[in-house]
Design a protein around this motif. Sequence first.
Motif, PDB file in Angstrom:
ATOM      1  N   PHE A  22       0.820  -1.210   0.000  1.00  0.00           N
ATOM      2  CA  PHE A  22       0.000   0.000   0.000  1.00  0.00           C
ATOM      3  C   PHE A  22       0.855   1.262   0.000  1.00  0.00           C
ATOM      4  O   PHE A  22       0.480   2.263   0.619  1.00  0.00           O
ATOM      5  CB  PHE A  22      -0.928   0.013   1.222  1.00  0.00           C
ATOM      6  N   ASP A  23       1.972   1.231  -0.690  1.00  0.00           N
ATOM      7  CA  ASP A  23       2.867   2.387  -0.714  1.00  0.00           C
ATOM      8  C   ASP A  23       2.138   3.598  -1.300  1.00  0.00           C
ATOM      9  O   ASP A  23       1.483   3.512  -2.332  1.00  0.00           O
ATOM     10  CB  ASP A  23       4.108   2.082  -1.531  1.00  0.00           C
ATOM     11  N   GLY A  24       2.239   4.728  -0.622  1.00  0.00           N
ATOM     12  CA  GLY A  24       1.594   5.948  -1.069  1.00  0.00           C
ATOM     13  C   GLY A  24       0.159   6.099  -0.585  1.00  0.00           C
ATOM     14  O   GLY A  24      -0.465   7.124  -0.833  1.00  0.00           O
ATOM     15  N   LYS A  25      -0.367   5.087   0.072  1.00  0.00           N
ATOM     16  CA  LYS A  25      -1.747   5.148   0.559  1.00  0.00           C
ATOM     17  C   LYS A  25      -1.826   5.139   2.082  1.00  0.00           C
ATOM     18  O   LYS A  25      -2.910   5.231   2.637  1.00  0.00           O
ATOM     19  CB  LYS A  25      -2.548   3.983  -0.004  1.00  0.00           C
ATOM     20  N   GLU A  47      -5.286  14.594   5.504  1.00  0.00           N
ATOM     21  CA  GLU A  47      -4.896  13.220   5.177  1.00  0.00           C
ATOM     22  C   GLU A  47      -4.678  13.052   3.676  1.00  0.00           C
ATOM     23  O   GLU A  47      -3.742  12.380   3.250  1.00  0.00           O
ATOM     24  CB  GLU A  47      -5.948  12.245   5.684  1.00  0.00           C
ATOM     25  N   PHE A  48      -5.510  13.673   2.870  1.00  0.00           N
ATOM     26  CA  PHE A  48      -5.342  13.604   1.420  1.00  0.00           C
ATOM     27  C   PHE A  48      -4.014  14.230   1.006  1.00  0.00           C
ATOM     28  O   PHE A  48      -3.252  13.647   0.229  1.00  0.00           O
ATOM     29  CB  PHE A  48      -6.500  14.312   0.721  1.00  0.00           C
ATOM     30  N   GLY A  51      -1.087  12.115   2.075  1.00  0.00           N
ATOM     31  CA  GLY A  51      -1.000  10.940   1.214  1.00  0.00           C
ATOM     32  C   GLY A  51      -0.430  11.260  -0.156  1.00  0.00           C
ATOM     33  O   GLY A  51       0.276  10.454  -0.761  1.00  0.00           O
ATOM     34  N   GLN A  52      -0.712  12.454  -0.665  1.00  0.00           N
ATOM     35  CA  GLN A  52      -0.235  12.839  -1.985  1.00  0.00           C
ATOM     36  C   GLN A  52       1.236  13.278  -1.985  1.00  0.00           C
ATOM     37  O   GLN A  52       1.962  12.980  -2.925  1.00  0.00           O
ATOM     38  CB  GLN A  52      -1.086  14.003  -2.529  1.00  0.00           C
ATOM     39  N   SER A  56       5.357   7.337   2.662  1.00  0.00           N
ATOM     40  CA  SER A  56       4.800   6.580   3.785  1.00  0.00           C
ATOM     41  C   SER A  56       5.749   6.479   4.959  1.00  0.00           C
ATOM     42  O   SER A  56       5.322   6.313   6.091  1.00  0.00           O
ATOM     43  CB  SER A  56       4.411   5.173   3.327  1.00  0.00           C
TER      44      SER A  56
END
Length: 58
Positions: A22-25, A47-48, A51-52, A56
């Motif tokens: 789940f890299d990047g999420k 959080e968005f 995440g962007q 991680s």
Amino acid sequence: MEQFAEGESIREEIKNKLRQNFDGKIVRKDLTKKIKEGANVPVYVLEFLLGQYCSSDD
């Protein structure tokens, strides 16, 4: 003390598996809380953005 070391190794193993799949999420909630204290922005927006624009494991 051995139990603590075992718990840490399991935790690191789980973190590595999460990063692989789940890299990047993955959003670190501690960063969201630190930023939220000074910003008047909804948590889901923070959080968005984290995440962007944040890796991680940063």
